[in-house]
Design a protein around this motif. Structure first.
Motif, PDB file in Angstrom:
ATOM      1  N   MET A 230      52.119  23.732  35.681  1.00 46.34           N
ATOM      2  CA  MET A 230      51.147  24.835  35.693  1.00 46.34           C
ATOM      3  C   MET A 230      51.460  25.804  34.551  1.00 46.34           C
ATOM      4  SD  MET A 230      48.434  25.550  37.142  1.00 46.34           S
ATOM      5  CE  MET A 230      47.305  26.897  37.287  1.00 46.34           C
ATOM      6  N   TYR A 231      50.443  26.363  33.979  1.00 42.75           N
ATOM      7  CA  TYR A 231      50.618  27.268  32.845  1.00 42.75           C
ATOM      8  C   TYR A 231      50.689  28.720  33.328  1.00 42.75           C
ATOM      9  CZ  TYR A 231      45.644  28.068  33.591  1.00 42.75           C
ATOM     10  OH  TYR A 231      44.443  28.381  34.150  1.00 42.75           O
ATOM     11  N   LYS A 232      51.024  29.576  32.391  1.00 42.56           N
ATOM     12  CA  LYS A 232      51.116  30.997  32.719  1.00 42.56           C
ATOM     13  C   LYS A 232      50.380  31.797  31.647  1.00 42.56           C
ATOM     14  CE  LYS A 232      54.684  34.514  33.318  1.00 42.56           C
ATOM     15  NZ  LYS A 232      56.120  34.769  33.139  1.00 42.56           N
ATOM     16  N   ILE A 233      49.683  32.842  32.099  1.00 40.07           N
ATOM     17  CA  ILE A 233      48.857  33.636  31.193  1.00 40.07           C
ATOM     18  C   ILE A 233      49.434  35.035  31.020  1.00 40.07           C
ATOM     19  CG2 ILE A 233      46.614  34.777  30.934  1.00 40.07           C
ATOM     20  CD1 ILE A 233      46.561  31.778  30.554  1.00 40.07           C
ATOM     21  N   ILE A 234      49.521  35.468  29.753  1.00 44.37           N
ATOM     22  CA  ILE A 234      49.856  36.867  29.483  1.00 44.37           C
ATOM     23  C   ILE A 234      48.776  37.444  28.578  1.00 44.37           C
ATOM     24  CG2 ILE A 234      51.506  38.450  28.454  1.00 44.37           C
ATOM     25  CD1 ILE A 234      53.086  37.247  30.475  1.00 44.37           C
ATOM     26  N   SER A 235      48.281  38.612  28.932  1.00 42.14           N
ATOM     27  CA  SER A 235      47.316  39.310  28.085  1.00 42.14           C
ATOM     28  C   SER A 235      48.048  40.423  27.347  1.00 42.14           C
ATOM     29  CB  SER A 235      46.195  39.891  28.954  1.00 42.14           C
ATOM     30  OG  SER A 235      45.291  40.601  28.148  1.00 42.14           O
ATOM     31  N   LYS A 236      48.009  40.363  26.008  1.00 41.58           N
ATOM     32  CA  LYS A 236      48.744  41.343  25.216  1.00 41.58           C
ATOM     33  C   LYS A 236      47.969  41.651  23.941  1.00 41.58           C
ATOM     34  CE  LYS A 236      52.706  40.144  23.365  1.00 41.58           C
ATOM     35  NZ  LYS A 236      54.061  39.580  23.342  1.00 41.58           N
ATOM     36  N   ASN A 237      47.816  42.927  23.611  1.00 42.71           N
ATOM     37  CA  ASN A 237      47.094  43.346  22.403  1.00 42.71           C
ATOM     38  C   ASN A 237      45.721  42.684  22.293  1.00 42.71           C
ATOM     39  OD1 ASN A 237      49.410  44.776  21.682  1.00 42.71           O
ATOM     40  ND2 ASN A 237      50.233  43.028  20.550  1.00 42.71           N
ATOM     41  N   ASN A 238      45.062  42.553  23.428  1.00 42.17           N
ATOM     42  CA  ASN A 238      43.741  41.931  23.476  1.00 42.17           C
ATOM     43  C   ASN A 238      43.752  40.447  23.100  1.00 42.17           C
ATOM     44  OD1 ASN A 238      41.055  42.319  24.272  1.00 42.17           O
ATOM     45  ND2 ASN A 238      40.388  42.400  22.139  1.00 42.17           N
ATOM     46  N   ASN A 239      44.938  39.816  23.141  1.00 44.18           N
ATOM     47  CA  ASN A 239      45.011  38.371  22.956  1.00 44.18           C
ATOM     48  C   ASN A 239      45.479  37.737  24.267  1.00 44.18           C
ATOM     49  OD1 ASN A 239      44.453  38.781  20.210  1.00 44.18           O
ATOM     50  ND2 ASN A 239      46.641  39.073  19.771  1.00 44.18           N
ATOM     51  N   ILE A 240      45.105  36.483  24.441  1.00 43.48           N
ATOM     52  CA  ILE A 240      45.561  35.745  25.621  1.00 43.48           C
ATOM     53  C   ILE A 240      46.597  34.722  25.182  1.00 43.48           C
ATOM     54  CG2 ILE A 240      44.893  34.076  27.393  1.00 43.48           C
ATOM     55  CD1 ILE A 240      43.848  36.768  28.106  1.00 43.48           C
ATOM     56  N   TYR A 241      47.778  34.769  25.797  1.00 48.37           N
ATOM     57  CA  TYR A 241      48.837  33.799  25.516  1.00 48.37           C
ATOM     58  C   TYR A 241      48.938  32.834  26.690  1.00 48.37           C
ATOM     59  CZ  TYR A 241      50.218  36.883  21.721  1.00 48.37           C
ATOM     60  OH  TYR A 241      50.216  37.628  20.573  1.00 48.37           O
ATOM     61  N   ILE A 242      48.812  31.542  26.385  1.00 49.25           N
ATOM     62  CA  ILE A 242      48.901  30.519  27.421  1.00 49.25           C
ATOM     63  C   ILE A 242      50.238  29.801  27.257  1.00 49.25           C
ATOM     64  CG2 ILE A 242      47.787  28.519  28.476  1.00 49.25           C
ATOM     65  CD1 ILE A 242      45.219  29.315  26.959  1.00 49.25           C
ATOM     66  N   TYR A 243      51.140  30.039  28.200  1.00 45.91           N
ATOM     67  CA  TYR A 243      52.478  29.454  28.134  1.00 45.91           C
ATOM     68  C   TYR A 243      52.572  28.208  29.010  1.00 45.91           C
ATOM     69  CZ  TYR A 243      53.841  33.977  26.183  1.00 45.91           C
ATOM     70  OH  TYR A 243      53.943  35.101  25.409  1.00 45.91           O
ATOM     71  N   GLY A 244      53.267  27.211  28.522  1.00 48.91           N
ATOM     72  CA  GLY A 244      53.602  26.060  29.360  1.00 48.91           C
ATOM     73  C   GLY A 244      52.428  25.167  29.706  1.00 48.91           C
ATOM     74  N   ILE A 245      51.400  25.170  28.880  1.00 44.83           N
ATOM     75  CA  ILE A 245      50.257  24.296  29.159  1.00 44.83           C
ATOM     76  C   ILE A 245      50.594  22.870  28.685  1.00 44.83           C
ATOM     77  CG2 ILE A 245      49.102  24.900  26.970  1.00 44.83           C
ATOM     78  CD1 ILE A 245      47.209  24.187  30.205  1.00 44.83           C
TER      79      ILE A 245
END
Length: 279
Positions: free
Chosen positions: A1-16
């Motif tokens: 499963m992936y993890k989402i972080i929203s930072k500086n109006n960008n979306i980071y998708i980790y572990g996809i």
DNA sequence: TCCCAGGCTCTCT
DNA sequence: AGAGAGCATGGG
């Protein structure tokens, strides 16, 4: 499963897992994505412009995307909540399919807008991918909405007001009359695209084939790429060759549930390696 | 110049 | 119901 972080109006998708951008965006299922020399991908989908890239550590970054846009649109567009690792595992029970999965690794089936997808694959018939992209670009530039730097795909309502002569700038050849018919039948409600995902595959295919220029292959592309019909299995020239030379005419049983996804892996494998024509 | 491209329609058996 | 020509356009 992936993890989402929203930072500086960008979306980071980790572990996809199983998400390769060039394979997914340039495998012939969508025609409005392009990559610059820095590996940055840009495109238009659902009337939104997006730039994204994959970092060296495997993180996928969607630039200038709100958490809301991600949750309501991009998550489904990129099919992120489907476990492709599990699907590849299932398909890999067959050795030939395993080879195709390995070669085509990271292809995800995009969930695209139904009318755009229908038109795109009407345009695709007896055509090549480079030219398909050009025709779609001209369609958007001429009849889509200018959003300041990019153009949306025109709506069925807009296209239903156009004639074959109006579409001349597209240089789409004999396909122009098919586009007009598709727009008119969708705009009038004679063909209701938005319930096709909820009815059986055969019924949905017959519904789409009411449109001139839509046969089984174009219908199956639309159903697979924009109506969540995972068992749709578009048979184009490449797939026909692959079925004959690699599979003896029939897909193995392990592919039944995800025939459409298998199709996309086989298509990419066959077309990209050209192994079928050289041997 | 010929062949081919994520096919389909129309016509003729 | 099955086979085959024709179809617009452009790249190799």
């Amino acid at each position: 499963m992936y993890k989402i972080i929203s930072k500086n109006n960008n979306i980071y998708i980790y572990g996809i897992e199983e998400f390769d951008l060039p394979h997914t965006l340039d495998c012939g299922q969508a025609f409005r994505w392009s990559c610059n020399e820095n590996g940055l991908w840009s495109g238009v989908a659902g009337n939104k412009f997006l730039t994204l890239e994959k970092l060296d550590d495997g993180t996928v970054v969607l630039y200038n995307v709100t958490q809301n846009d991600f949750n309501l649109f991009w998550k489904d567009y990129f099919d992120l909540d489907r476990n492709y690792t599990k699907i590849v595992e299932k398909l890999s029970q067959n050795e030939t399919l395993k080879a195709a999965c390995e070669y085509s690794h990271g292809i995800r089936i995009l969930n695209q807008e139904p009318f755009e997808t229908l038109c795109s694959f009407i345009i695709s018939q007896n055509n090549n991918i480079g030219r398909i992209k050009g025709i779609i670009q001209r369609l958007c530039e001429n009849f889509g909405e200018n959003k300041g730097g990019y153009y949306t795909f025109p709506t069925a309502q807009k296209m239903a007001t156009l004639t074959v002569e109006d579409l001349a700038p597209l240089r789409s050849g004999f396909r122009a009359k098919y586009l007009v018919d598709a727009a008119q039948k969708v705009a009038s409600g004679e063909v209701d695209l938005y319930h096709l995902r909820y009815i059986p595959l055969d019924d949905a295919r017959n519904e789409l084939m009411k449109i001139k220029g839509v046969g089984p292959k174009v219908a199956d592309c639309a159903l697979l790429f924009s109506h969540h019909h995972d068992r749709a299995f578009p048979k184009d020239v490449w797939i026909k060759r692959a079925m004959d030379t690699l599979f003896g005419g029939e897909l193995p049983d392990c592919a039944t549930d995800y025939a459409g996804i298998a199709q996309q892996y086989i298509f990419f494998y066959a077309r990209d390696t050209k192994l079928l024509t050289n041997e």
